[in-house]
Design an enzyme around this catalytic site. Structure first.
Site, PDB file in Angstrom:
ATOM      1  N   CYS A 116       0.811  -1.227   0.000  1.00  0.00           N
ATOM      2  CA  CYS A 116       0.000   0.000   0.000  1.00  0.00           C
ATOM      3  C   CYS A 116       0.840   1.271   0.000  1.00  0.00           C
ATOM      4  O   CYS A 116       0.322   2.357  -0.258  1.00  0.00           O
ATOM      5  CB  CYS A 116      -0.949  -0.001   1.190  1.00  0.00           C
ATOM      6  SG  CYS A 116      -2.162  -1.341   1.150  1.00  0.00           S
ATOM      7  N   HIS A 255      -3.261   7.259   2.668  1.00  0.00           N
ATOM      8  CA  HIS A 255      -3.672   5.975   2.113  1.00  0.00           C
ATOM      9  C   HIS A 255      -5.067   5.637   2.621  1.00  0.00           C
ATOM     10  O   HIS A 255      -5.360   5.773   3.819  1.00  0.00           O
ATOM     11  CB  HIS A 255      -2.664   4.900   2.529  1.00  0.00           C
ATOM     12  CG  HIS A 255      -3.115   3.510   2.245  1.00  0.00           C
ATOM     13  ND1 HIS A 255      -3.557   3.103   1.003  1.00  0.00           N
ATOM     14  CD2 HIS A 255      -3.221   2.411   3.064  1.00  0.00           C
ATOM     15  CE1 HIS A 255      -3.890   1.827   1.054  1.00  0.00           C
ATOM     16  NE2 HIS A 255      -3.711   1.389   2.283  1.00  0.00           N
ATOM     17  N   ASN A 285     -10.189   0.125  -0.097  1.00  0.00           N
ATOM     18  CA  ASN A 285      -8.730   0.141  -0.142  1.00  0.00           C
ATOM     19  C   ASN A 285      -8.264  -0.462  -1.465  1.00  0.00           C
ATOM     20  O   ASN A 285      -8.358  -1.671  -1.668  1.00  0.00           O
ATOM     21  CB  ASN A 285      -8.178  -0.659   1.044  1.00  0.00           C
ATOM     22  CG  ASN A 285      -6.658  -0.656   1.112  1.00  0.00           C
ATOM     23  OD1 ASN A 285      -5.981  -0.248   0.174  1.00  0.00           O
ATOM     24  ND2 ASN A 285      -6.127  -1.125   2.224  1.00  0.00           N
TER      25      ASN A 285
END
Length: 329
Positions: A116, A255, A285
């Protein structure tokens, strides 16, 4: 007098699959509810890539979107860096496949896997290529088809992840665009967030144990706590290193892992309410794509000269923060 060359983002694009997986869809797959998911994550739905398509297809669509919106020429591209944890195949690099699909026959193209945090890593690499004048038109992609690695019956992961691609174009600039980056990693998080199968340690062999290892797994409590601390510390480090305060930052783009993590990081670094950009509610996500997609979807809010802080945390663990000046009119 030597005039330092900087790298700036001069165009941005994105792509989202049409198919949606809502919380109500997940209620049919496992013991969960829309209310429970929203309370714990802030997510209502996420995008799912169609079968027979892969990460490279989303990246190509995002690049074409960017080229059309900003009137760019694909043939000007001389380097492609792709941040992804879900390559089309183990080899060749997904960046190579993207180049072929775009008709580019002579570019430097390679992948970066920092989970990520991957987009921040790739962005810093791309900026370095421009700053050293080795390459002048560098495309940085964050793209993941993570739904292919989600066990639809596992509510610890199926509620979180979706697919998408975001991309930026980096070019030389006399003004400071990409200003600084503080990127860190270690191996202590490997047991708390991973996809074990498919590599040299656990190659696919078709048995039941290996099949379970092909799915993304995480210990949510450990990841939650570590993400907040790491992202907050990285933001503070970058600000201190540049003699800035959080009041100087116009936008925070974290994020998009979990709404509670986003809110906790904002509180920890004491950023003013309304200065944090987010799109997690409808995208979930998307791994390396979250930051570029979040900027792309909110691009009309950004004005030239705005100071923007980016921060991420991912498997590894990997984490960091980047500081940039928005240079698009």
């Amino acid at each position: 007098m030597y005039n330092r060359q900087y790298a700036s983002i001069t165009a941005i694009g994105g792509y989202l699959p049409q198919q949606k997986r809502t919380n109500h869809d997940l209620e049919q797959s496992c013991a969960t509810s829309d209310e429970w998911i929203v309370k714990r994550t802030g997510i209502k739905e996420r995008r799912i890539l169609e079968k027979d398509l892969a990460t490279s297809d989303m990246a190509v669509a995002a690049i074409k979107n960017m080229v059309a919106d900003y009137n760019r020429n694909i043939t000007d591209i001389d380097a492609i860096i792709v941040a992804t944890s879900t390559p089309d195949m183990l080899m060749p690099a997904t960046a190579n496949l993207i180049a072929e699909k775009l008709g580019l026959t002579n570019v430097w193209a390679f992948d970066v896997n920092a989970a990520c945090s991957g987009f921040l890593y790739a962005l810093d690499l791309g900026a370095s290529l421009v700053e050293t004048n080795r390459y002048r038109n560098v495309i940085v992609v964050g793209a993941d088809n993570i739904s292919s690695f989600v066990n639809i019956e596992d509510r610890s992961t199926n509620i979180l992840f979706g697919d998408g691609a975001g991309v930026v174009w980096l070019e030389p600039s006399q003004e400071e665009g990409i200003m600084d980056a503080f990127l860190q990693s270690n191996g202590i998080g490997k047991e708390y967030l991973n996809i074990e199968a498919g590599g040299s340690l656990y190659p696919f062999n078709g048995d039941a144990v290996e099949n379970e290892r092909k799915y993304i797994r995480q210990d949510g409590k450990v990841v939650f706590k570590q993400a907040i601390q790491s992202m907050s510390d990285a933001c503070k480090h970058v600000l201190n290193r540049n003699n800035l305060t959080i009041e100087d930052v116009r936008w925070l783009v974290p994020h998009q892992a979990n709404k509670r993590i986003i809110d906790a990081v904002g509180k920890e670094i004491n950023i003013e309410e309304g200065k944090t950009l987010s799109n997690i509610e409808y995208l979930g996500n998307t791994i390396a794509a979250t930051i570029p997609l979040c900027i792309w979807e909110n691009v009309k809010k950004l004005n030239k000269g705005d100071l923007v802080m980016l921060t991420a945390f991912g498997a590894g663990f990997s984490w960091g923060a980047s500081l940039m000046r928005w240079m698009i009119e």
